[in-house]
Design an enzyme around this catalytic site. Structure first.
Site, PDB file in Angstrom:
ATOM      1  CD  GLN A 250      -1.202   0.088   3.755  1.00 15.33           C
ATOM      2  OE1 GLN A 250      -2.416   0.022   3.617  1.00 15.33           O
ATOM      3  NE2 GLN A 250      -0.640   0.185   4.955  1.00 15.33           N
TER       4      GLN A 250
ATOM      5  CG  HIS B 170      -3.073  -4.403   3.033  1.00 17.09           C
ATOM      6  ND1 HIS B 170      -4.155  -3.796   2.454  1.00 17.09           N
ATOM      7  CD2 HIS B 170      -3.604  -5.095   4.066  1.00 17.09           C
ATOM      8  CE1 HIS B 170      -5.273  -4.089   3.123  1.00 17.09           C
ATOM      9  NE2 HIS B 170      -4.958  -4.888   4.094  1.00 17.09           N
TER      10      HIS B 170
ATOM     11  CG  PHE C 130      -1.843  -3.872   9.909  1.00 18.20           C
ATOM     12  CD1 PHE C 130      -2.915  -4.385   9.188  1.00 18.20           C
ATOM     13  CD2 PHE C 130      -0.856  -3.176   9.202  1.00 18.20           C
ATOM     14  CE1 PHE C 130      -2.993  -4.232   7.804  1.00 18.20           C
ATOM     15  CE2 PHE C 130      -0.926  -3.010   7.825  1.00 18.20           C
ATOM     16  CZ  PHE C 130      -1.986  -3.543   7.129  1.00 18.20           C
TER      17      PHE C 130
ATOM     18  CG  HIS D 240      -6.935  -8.014  10.336  1.00 19.85           C
ATOM     19  ND1 HIS D 240      -8.284  -8.206  10.531  1.00 19.85           N
ATOM     20  CD2 HIS D 240      -6.776  -7.860   9.004  1.00 19.85           C
ATOM     21  CE1 HIS D 240      -8.908  -8.170   9.367  1.00 19.85           C
ATOM     22  NE2 HIS D 240      -8.025  -7.949   8.423  1.00 19.85           N
ATOM     23  CD  GLU D 241      -3.574  -8.120   6.537  1.00 18.16           C
ATOM     24  OE1 GLU D 241      -3.457  -8.885   5.572  1.00 18.16           O
ATOM     25  OE2 GLU D 241      -4.518  -7.304   6.643  1.00 18.16           O
TER      26      GLU D 241
ATOM     27  CE  LYS E 182     -10.291 -10.879   5.321  1.00 17.06           C
ATOM     28  NZ  LYS E 182     -10.838  -9.533   5.081  1.00 17.06           N
ATOM     29  CG  HIS E 183      -5.327 -12.556   4.425  1.00 17.13           C
ATOM     30  ND1 HIS E 183      -6.212 -12.784   3.402  1.00 17.13           N
ATOM     31  CD2 HIS E 183      -5.582 -11.295   4.869  1.00 17.13           C
ATOM     32  CE1 HIS E 183      -6.971 -11.701   3.213  1.00 17.13           C
ATOM     33  NE2 HIS E 183      -6.612 -10.793   4.094  1.00 17.13           N
TER      34      HIS E 183
HETATM   35  P1  5GP Z   1     -11.728  -4.420   0.139  1.00 13.32           P
HETATM   36  O1  5GP Z   1     -13.170  -4.713   0.249  1.00 13.32           O
HETATM   37  O2  5GP Z   1     -11.288  -3.201   0.884  1.00 13.32           O
HETATM   38  O3  5GP Z   1     -11.173  -4.521  -1.252  1.00 13.32           O
HETATM   39  O4  5GP Z   1     -11.000  -5.620   0.893  1.00 13.32           O
HETATM   40  C1  5GP Z   1     -11.195  -5.876   2.250  1.00 13.32           C
HETATM   41  C2  5GP Z   1     -10.354  -7.052   2.664  1.00 13.32           C
HETATM   42  O5  5GP Z   1     -10.809  -8.246   2.037  1.00 13.32           O
HETATM   43  C3  5GP Z   1      -8.881  -6.971   2.268  1.00 13.32           C
HETATM   44  O6  5GP Z   1      -8.133  -6.241   3.164  1.00 13.32           O
HETATM   45  C4  5GP Z   1      -8.506  -8.415   2.284  1.00 13.32           C
HETATM   46  O7  5GP Z   1      -8.331  -8.874   3.599  1.00 13.32           O
HETATM   47  C5  5GP Z   1      -9.716  -9.064   1.688  1.00 13.32           C
HETATM   48  N1  5GP Z   1      -9.635  -9.146   0.214  1.00 13.32           N
HETATM   49  C6  5GP Z   1     -10.190  -8.279  -0.686  1.00 13.32           C
HETATM   50  N2  5GP Z   1      -9.962  -8.698  -1.934  1.00 13.32           N
HETATM   51  C7  5GP Z   1      -9.250  -9.838  -1.847  1.00 13.32           C
HETATM   52  C8  5GP Z   1      -8.750 -10.763  -2.805  1.00 13.32           C
HETATM   53  O8  5GP Z   1      -8.889 -10.609  -4.027  1.00 13.32           O
HETATM   54  N3  5GP Z   1      -8.057 -11.826  -2.319  1.00 13.32           N
HETATM   55  C9  5GP Z   1      -7.880 -12.028  -0.997  1.00 13.32           C
HETATM   56  N4  5GP Z   1      -7.200 -13.118  -0.630  1.00 13.32           N
HETATM   57  N5  5GP Z   1      -8.372 -11.207  -0.056  1.00 13.32           N
HETATM   58  C10 5GP Z   1      -9.037 -10.123  -0.485  1.00 13.32           C
HETATM   59  P1  5GP Z   2      -8.005  -6.421   5.412  1.00 10.48           P
HETATM   60  O1  5GP Z   2      -8.336  -5.276   4.590  1.00 10.48           O
HETATM   61  O2  5GP Z   2      -6.658  -7.006   5.287  1.00 10.48           O
HETATM   62  O3  5GP Z   2      -9.069  -7.368   5.764  1.00 10.48           O
HETATM   63  O4  5GP Z   2      -7.993  -5.630   6.772  1.00 10.48           O
HETATM   64  C1  5GP Z   2      -7.188  -4.599   7.123  1.00 10.48           C
HETATM   65  C2  5GP Z   2      -7.502  -4.399   8.584  1.00 10.48           C
HETATM   66  O5  5GP Z   2      -6.340  -3.988   9.222  1.00 10.48           O
HETATM   67  C3  5GP Z   2      -8.562  -3.355   8.806  1.00 10.48           C
HETATM   68  O6  5GP Z   2      -9.355  -3.729   9.895  1.00 10.48           O
HETATM   69  C4  5GP Z   2      -7.763  -2.126   9.142  1.00 10.48           C
HETATM   70  O7  5GP Z   2      -8.416  -1.270  10.032  1.00 10.48           O
HETATM   71  C5  5GP Z   2      -6.533  -2.716   9.795  1.00 10.48           C
HETATM   72  N1  5GP Z   2      -5.337  -1.934   9.510  1.00 10.48           N
HETATM   73  C6  5GP Z   2      -4.488  -1.501  10.439  1.00 10.48           C
HETATM   74  N2  5GP Z   2      -3.503  -0.794   9.875  1.00 10.48           N
HETATM   75  C7  5GP Z   2      -3.737  -0.782   8.547  1.00 10.48           C
HETATM   76  C8  5GP Z   2      -3.047  -0.203   7.444  1.00 10.48           C
HETATM   77  O8  5GP Z   2      -2.015   0.460   7.540  1.00 10.48           O
HETATM   78  N3  5GP Z   2      -3.598  -0.428   6.215  1.00 10.48           N
HETATM   79  C9  5GP Z   2      -4.728  -1.171   6.031  1.00 10.48           C
HETATM   80  N4  5GP Z   2      -5.190  -1.335   4.794  1.00 10.48           N
HETATM   81  N5  5GP Z   2      -5.402  -1.710   7.066  1.00 10.48           N
HETATM   82  C10 5GP Z   2      -4.894  -1.522   8.304  1.00 10.48           C
END
Ligand code: 5GP
Ligand code: 5GP
Length: 226
Positions: free
Chosen positions: A34, A61, A111, A114-115, A118-119
């Site tokens: 990011q 990210h 952060f 969470h990563e 979730k992943h």
């Molecule tokens: P957003 O809705 O902001 O694009 O994505 C929210 C979160 O959903 C991301 O931070 C990530 O955790 C997950 N996510 C969104 N798109 C993808 C994708 O194409 N592949 C994966 N593995 N996770 C995703």
């Molecule tokens: P994802 O989009 O991977 O599911 O989730 C990102 C989560 O991590 C969100 O809940 C967001 O609030 C938290 N977060 C903490 N720090 C960061 C950052 O620097 N960038 C992003 N994209 N998410 C962050």
């Protein structure tokens, strides 16, 4: 007749079990970086980590297991909780390369946790917690994205750049077309927000993306200062 049908039932059970096991699996990773300046504009605000303002560089990210059809697994193992003691040797590198910009200011653990949960738990068949974070840090160094863009004359100076030229610069350096995601700031500018690189299941080599994420970018995008 009877023995045959019992063999069939056993075969069905075997197939069901193998599908259950494979459903934990994945096809490739998205390695997602990011641009902090755009994260701050997207959210209309952001908070620097407790360790101070991050350097002006792409930050990690996440490393996200994905399926070739565009879907993805998530939260695969509730028993595998984030444990910072397993990555204490990586802490200073994580703070520098994987900073958190969410509010309120944090030290990054929320952060990263969470990563991981979730992943990361969806690629545990390949990488344990230490390997997962270490592999991500190595991928960032290998991609060297900001330098790649600077070498092509593309820099974070609030100017607008052709989306095609950003893609081309990365493709020329890394060998594969990246996914590029944009956000819209308060003045409705399309900004370079995240770059997706595809990586093999061992998290060591970049590969051609089996499927590109939706980018929502205009044909010219702003690369904001940070
Ligand atoms: P957003 O809705 O902001 O694009 O994505 C929210 C979160 O959903 C991301 O931070 C990530 O955790 C997950 N996510 C969104 N798109 C993808 C994708 O194409 N592949 C994966 N593995 N996770 C995703
Ligand atoms: P994802 O989009 O991977 O599911 O989730 C990102 C989560 O991590 C969100 O809940 C967001 O609030 C938290 N977060 C903490 N720090 C960061 C950052 O620097 N960038 C992003 N994209 N998410 C962050």
């Amino acid at each position: 007749m009877k023995p045959n049908s019992s063999i069939l039932i056993k075969l069905f059970i075997l197939q069901y079990l193998s599908v259950l096991c494979l459903s934990q699996d994945f096809d490739f990773f998205y390695f997602v970086l990011q641009w902090p300046g755009s994260y701050c504009d997207t959210r209309h605000s952001c908070c620097y980590p407790k360790t101070g303002k991050p350097v002006a560089d792409f930050g990690i990210h996440g490393l996200w297991p994905n399926y070739n059809n565009g879907g993805y697994p998530s939260n695969c193992n509730p028993d595998s909780v984030f444990d910072k003691s397993q990555i204490s040797d990586l802490m200073s590198s994580l703070q520098k390369n994987w900073p958190t910009l969410a509010c309120p200011s944090g030290d990054g653990n929320k952060f990263w946790s969470h990563e991981w949960e979730k992943h990361g738990t969806c690629s545990e068949s390949e990488l344990d917690q230490h390997d997962y974070f270490e592999a991500s840090l190595k991928l960032k160094e290998k991609a060297n994205l900001l330098q790649v863009l600077k070498n092509a004359g593309i820099k974070p100076d609030d100017e607008f750049y052709e989306l095609d030229s950003i893609e081309e610069a990365i493709k020329d350096a890394i060998g594969y077309t990246p996914g590029i995601e944009c956000n819209v700031d308060g003045s409705r500018n399309s900004q370079l927000y995240q770059i997706y690189l595809c990586v093999d299941t061992s998290a060591s080599e970049f590969i051609e993306c089996p499927v590109l994420p939706k980018g929502r970018c205009a044909s010219r995008v702003q690369f904001p200062k940070f």
